[in-house]
Design a protein around this motif. Structure first.
Motif, mmCIF file in Angstrom:
data_model
loop_
_atom_site.group_PDB
_atom_site.id
_atom_site.type_symbol
_atom_site.label_atom_id
_atom_site.label_comp_id
_atom_site.label_asym_id
_atom_site.label_seq_id
_atom_site.Cartn_x
_atom_site.Cartn_y
_atom_site.Cartn_z
ATOM 1 N N SER A 1 109.825 81.946 28.056
ATOM 2 C CA SER A 1 108.625 81.279 27.552
ATOM 3 C C SER A 1 107.678 82.339 27.012
ATOM 4 O O SER A 1 107.537 83.432 27.595
ATOM 5 N N ASN A 2 107.022 82.027 25.914
ATOM 6 C CA ASN A 2 106.176 83.003 25.238
ATOM 7 C C ASN A 2 104.835 83.160 25.936
ATOM 8 O O ASN A 2 103.779 82.746 25.446
ATOM 9 N N TYR B 1 107.249 89.222 29.144
ATOM 10 C CA TYR B 1 107.672 90.297 28.258
ATOM 11 C C TYR B 1 108.034 91.541 29.064
ATOM 12 O O TYR B 1 107.357 91.889 30.043
ATOM 13 N N LEU C 1 98.641 83.451 22.199
ATOM 14 C CA LEU C 1 100.089 83.446 21.998
ATOM 15 C C LEU C 1 100.583 82.023 21.729
ATOM 16 O O LEU C 1 100.256 81.093 22.478
ATOM 17 N N SER D 1 109.302 78.243 23.677
ATOM 18 C CA SER D 1 110.264 78.730 24.666
ATOM 19 C C SER D 1 111.658 78.616 24.086
ATOM 20 O O SER D 1 111.888 77.870 23.120
ATOM 21 N N THR E 1 105.686 83.616 13.998
ATOM 22 C CA THR E 1 106.382 84.518 14.915
ATOM 23 C C THR E 1 107.855 84.587 14.553
ATOM 24 O O THR E 1 108.489 83.561 14.289
ATOM 25 N N LEU F 1 111.692 86.096 15.744
ATOM 26 C CA LEU F 1 112.491 86.592 16.855
ATOM 27 C C LEU F 1 113.734 87.258 16.285
ATOM 28 O O LEU F 1 114.557 86.613 15.626
ATOM 29 N N ILE G 1 110.183 90.253 19.496
ATOM 30 C CA ILE G 1 109.350 89.134 19.076
ATOM 31 C C ILE G 1 108.082 89.711 18.451
ATOM 32 O O ILE G 1 107.359 90.480 19.098
#
Length: 528
Positions: free
Chosen positions: A219-220, A225, A239, A243, A297, A299, A450
């Protein structure tokens, strides 16, 4: 004796503060300084390509420091591990921006004045020009000037006619190539746009890295992190909520016998993601250079490795640990290092540190095992154990990939040597106190980078527009052309001269072709 009236000249007076600042500004805003700073910025960026950067891969920085214990402190003092945020790099960056802006503003004023100005008068003597020629015709002056107007095409033109002492005379003044300087200005403005876009994007953006094992979810949120860096203006509470769950990771390596054996051929992460708190699950497939974009964003799949599932059972038979532990690759054959931390096992805590080999083999019977291929054909793990205080209860953040043994005691065998745990999938080992360590299965992990760059389109657009300006500045020829016609009543002498504001070798040939076209326009030849 004749008196010498020349005064003795002493040294020039020292510049005052204001004059010195003006001189410094003039030096900074010269095009030569801007080009020098641009070159210096490119050279200053080189360490970031050869030395791992904390903002990109903190794990690689730590590995570099371990391999180079004497060199690393000096590199750290110089900011080599944070090149793009170091004071000296920022100083060059800001000086370049100031220099470019200082060049662009006065050149823009000069260009606007040039757009409003008319083509200059013809020089008195054409033969002094780099390229000139003349011919005679029976056409009158007005006919010659009208033909010259058609031949020069889209150039800015002034036509002046008058009556001279010998008869009518006239002059055409033409200038073209104004877009060349516009191209120069557009190119330099685009460089400033790129610099500003990159700088502002880094201030409001963020970048992080996370390792996700197959079957796990991310999950962001900041706490999930492994590495996270952000700009000064970034708010961690902003943020974006999303997820993802990693279902499986496909890793393929070259199985041939040549020098490319073991080289990666395919990395692909598959799973589902959810945009927002109440969004629907959607499938994703991320490969190298094919990121997953969620809003602003991106990834990226930047790495892959193995996560042995380690199960620890205490002497009473209670399972106190049963998790997949990522081991980080250290070479091309994926020899990987890792740490297992078991905080709840009786009155003490248990820590294990060692290495994992995806395809273990021995070069000799008494030699240590090594990995000979990056795929997991013969998995093997070797660990050493410590008991004591892991430091997890002190509230101080610590890396999950580093084991601090300063408050721990190493587990020894009956001979007083370090107890060695060597396992393959399905095998287990019992420590002297009865604790059982088992290697139950092997899973893979994906390492994602990310990043969010809200203004990523600004530098890209600046580069595209700048290339267009560069093309204009390289291929457009700024040229002045003059045509003078003088008539004595029976014949007209036509003089032509041209001047390139950017010297070129083909000017005489171009002028000859221009004169031929002008003569054909004045006196069309009959075609057979």
């Amino acid at each position: 004796m004749p008196k010498n009236n020349r005064r003795n000249k002493g040294p020039a007076p020292a510049l005052g503060n204001l004059e010195f600042l003006r001189w410094m500004w003039a030096q900074l805003t010269s095009m030569r300084t801007a080009l020098l700073l641009l070159l210096l910025l490119a050279v200053a960026s080189l360490p970031g390509s050869f030395v791992p950067q904390r903002g990109v891969d903190a794990r690689a920085v730590e590995a570099f420091r371990i391999r180079n214990p004497d060199l690393s402190p000096w590199l750290d003092r110089l900011g080599a591990f944070n090149v793009y945020s170091s004071p000296w790099f920022s100083a060059i960056y800001l000086l370049l921006m100031a220099s470019l802006i200082g060049c662009i503003v006065p050149r823009t004023r000069i260009y606007l004045r040039a757009l409003r100005a008319r083509p200059p008068k013809a020089p008195r003597r054409f033969e002094r020009m780099p390229a000139s020629g003349s011919f005679e015709t029976t056409a009158d002056v007005d006919t010659v000037l009208a033909a010259a107007r058609r031949v020069v095409g889209r150039a800015r033109v002034d036509v002046v006619s008058e009556d001279g002492d010998g008869g009518p005379r006239g002059e055409l003044r033409a200038e073209r190539g104004y877009l060349r300087e516009l191209g120069n200005l557009v190119f330099h403005i685009s460089v400033v746009v790129v610099l500003v876009g990159v700088a502002v994007g880094s201030l409001i953006g963020y970048r992080g890295a996370v390792i996700v094992t197959e079957g796990n979810r991310f999950s962001n949120v900041l706490t999930q992190y492994d590495e996270f860096t952000s700009g000064t203006w970034f708010d961690p509470d902003s943020l974006p909520p999303f997820s993802l769950e990693l279902d499986d990771l496909i890793a393929e390596f070259d199985t041939g016998d040549g020098p490319q054996r073991g080289a990666p051929r395919l990395f692909e992460a598959n799973g589902t993601y959810r945009d927002g708190l109440d969004g629907d699950d959607e499938d994703f497939s991320i490969r190298v250079n094919h990121p997953l974009s969620i809003g602003s964003t991106d990834l990226f799949l930047v790495g892959q490795g193995y996560s042995p599932v380690i199960k620890v059972t205490d002497p009473e038979g209670n399972v106190v640990f049963d998790e997949a532990v990522p081991f980080l690759p250290e070479d091309a054959t994926y020899t990987s290092g890792g740490v297992v931390k078991v905080p709840d096992i009786g009155t003490e805590q248990l820590g294990m540190q060692g290495f994992f080999l995806p395809t273990a083999a021995r070069t000799a019977e008494d030699a240590a095992s090594i990995s000979i291929f990056p795929a997991a054909a013969n998995p093997y793990i070797a660990l050493q154990a410590w008991t004591g205080d892991l430091g997890l209860d002190e509230g101080t953040p610590q890396s999950v990939y580093v084991l601090d043994t300063s408050k721990m005691t190493q587990v020894l065998d009956e001979n007083g040597d370090p107890f060695r745990i060597e396992l393959q999938p399905g095998q287990s080992s019992t420590l002297p106190d009865g604790t059982v360590v088992e290697f139950t299965e092997l899973e893979q992990f994906a390492r994602f980078q990310i990043s969010s760059s809200p203004l990523a389109g600004v530098p890209l657009g600046g580069v595209a527009v700048g290339l267009g300006g560069l093309v204009l500045s390289l291929f457009i020829r700024p040229r002045r052309t003059w045509v003078r016609a003088t008539s004595d009543g029976s014949r007209t002498v036509v003089e032509v001269a041209a001047l390139d504001r950017v010297p070129r070798d083909d000017l005489p040939d171009d002028l000859t072709a221009f004169i031929d076209r002008l003569r054909d326009e004045i006196e069309p030849q009959e075609k057979p």
